[in-house]
Scaffold this motif. Structure first.
Motif, short mmCIF file in Angstrom:
data_model
loop_
_atom_site.label_atom_id
_atom_site.label_comp_id
_atom_site.label_asym_id
_atom_site.label_seq_id
_atom_site.Cartn_x
_atom_site.Cartn_y
_atom_site.Cartn_z
N ALA A 22 42.37 18.70 -18.17
CA ALA A 22 41.64 17.73 -18.78
C ALA A 22 41.42 16.65 -17.62
CB ALA A 22 42.39 17.25 -20.01
N ASP A 23 42.58 16.24 -17.14
CA ASP A 23 42.36 15.04 -16.14
C ASP A 23 41.29 15.34 -15.19
OD1 ASP A 23 44.20 13.49 -17.47
OD2 ASP A 23 45.88 14.40 -16.25
N GLU A 24 41.34 16.44 -14.68
CA GLU A 24 40.12 16.69 -13.69
C GLU A 24 38.81 16.59 -14.12
OE1 GLU A 24 38.97 20.56 -10.50
OE2 GLU A 24 41.00 20.55 -11.34
N ILE A 25 38.63 17.23 -15.40
CA ILE A 25 37.30 17.19 -16.04
C ILE A 25 36.92 15.51 -16.23
CG2 ILE A 25 35.96 17.45 -18.04
CD1 ILE A 25 36.29 20.02 -16.61
N ARG A 26 37.71 14.94 -16.78
CA ARG A 26 37.60 13.49 -16.99
C ARG A 26 37.20 12.67 -15.68
NH1 ARG A 26 42.26 12.72 -18.91
NH2 ARG A 26 41.67 13.14 -21.15
N GLY A 27 38.01 12.99 -14.61
CA GLY A 27 37.48 12.48 -13.53
C GLY A 27 36.31 12.72 -12.83
N LEU A 28 35.96 14.07 -13.15
CA LEU A 28 34.53 14.39 -12.71
C LEU A 28 33.36 13.84 -13.33
CD1 LEU A 28 33.05 16.72 -11.05
CD2 LEU A 28 33.47 18.24 -13.20
N VAL A 29 33.52 13.68 -14.49
CA VAL A 29 32.59 13.09 -15.63
C VAL A 29 32.52 11.80 -15.18
CG1 VAL A 29 31.96 12.68 -17.85
CG2 VAL A 29 32.58 14.68 -17.37
N THR A 30 33.58 11.04 -15.29
CA THR A 30 33.62 9.57 -14.89
C THR A 30 33.06 9.15 -13.51
OG1 THR A 30 35.74 9.06 -16.30
CG2 THR A 30 35.22 7.64 -14.71
N SER A 31 33.46 10.04 -12.57
CA SER A 31 33.00 9.75 -10.98
C SER A 31 31.34 9.92 -11.03
CB SER A 31 33.82 10.59 -10.18
OG SER A 31 32.97 10.97 -9.27
N ALA A 32 30.97 11.00 -11.81
CA ALA A 32 29.70 11.25 -11.69
C ALA A 32 28.69 10.16 -12.47
CB ALA A 32 29.10 12.60 -12.45
N LEU A 33 29.20 9.61 -13.65
CA LEU A 33 28.52 8.41 -14.21
C LEU A 33 28.72 7.27 -13.68
CD1 LEU A 33 29.71 9.35 -17.93
CD2 LEU A 33 27.46 9.69 -16.74
N GLU A 34 29.91 7.06 -12.90
CA GLU A 34 29.95 5.50 -12.12
C GLU A 34 28.94 5.77 -10.65
OE1 GLU A 34 34.13 5.48 -11.29
OE2 GLU A 34 34.44 4.32 -13.23
N GLN A 35 28.96 6.86 -10.08
CA GLN A 35 28.20 6.83 -9.04
C GLN A 35 26.64 7.30 -9.31
OE1 GLN A 35 30.10 9.54 -6.40
NE2 GLN A 35 32.18 8.42 -6.63
N SER A 36 26.27 7.19 -10.42
CA SER A 36 24.82 7.82 -10.78
C SER A 36 24.42 8.97 -10.27
CB SER A 36 23.84 6.51 -10.36
OG SER A 36 24.17 5.61 -10.95
N THR A 37 25.33 9.93 -10.17
CA THR A 37 25.02 11.14 -9.67
C THR A 37 23.91 11.80 -10.71
OG1 THR A 37 27.34 11.40 -8.97
CG2 THR A 37 25.83 13.42 -8.89
#
Length: 74
Positions: A22-37
């Motif tokens: 769950a922590d890895e998924i949360r980090g993946l989604v958060t980073s994608a949204l913050e970096q406008s991927t």
């Protein structure tokens, strides 16, 4: 763990099981949204890949990481 992703302007949600923490998924989604991927991708337990445009993500629901119980409760 079960993941459910709500897609904007779509009546259905994307739902699948994954072995990713769950922590890895949360980090993946958060980073994608913050970096406008533009996209974020996931892989389920069967090896299927899901590519989701980050601009269309309405919500991401992460299930628990405990295994399901099988059988009857006495």
């Amino acid at each position: 763990m079960e993941i459910r992703i709500g897609i904007i302007n779509t009546g259905r949600e994307l739902s699948f099981e994954t072995h990713t923490a769950a922590d890895e998924i949360r980090g993946l989604v958060t980073s994608a949204l913050e970096q406008s991927t533009p996209i974020v991708s996931f892989t389920d337990v069967k090896g299927n890949s899901f590519i989701v445009p980050t601009a269309n993500i309405g919500y991401v629901e992460l299930g628990t990481e405990e295994s399901r119980r099988i059988g009857f409760v006495g």
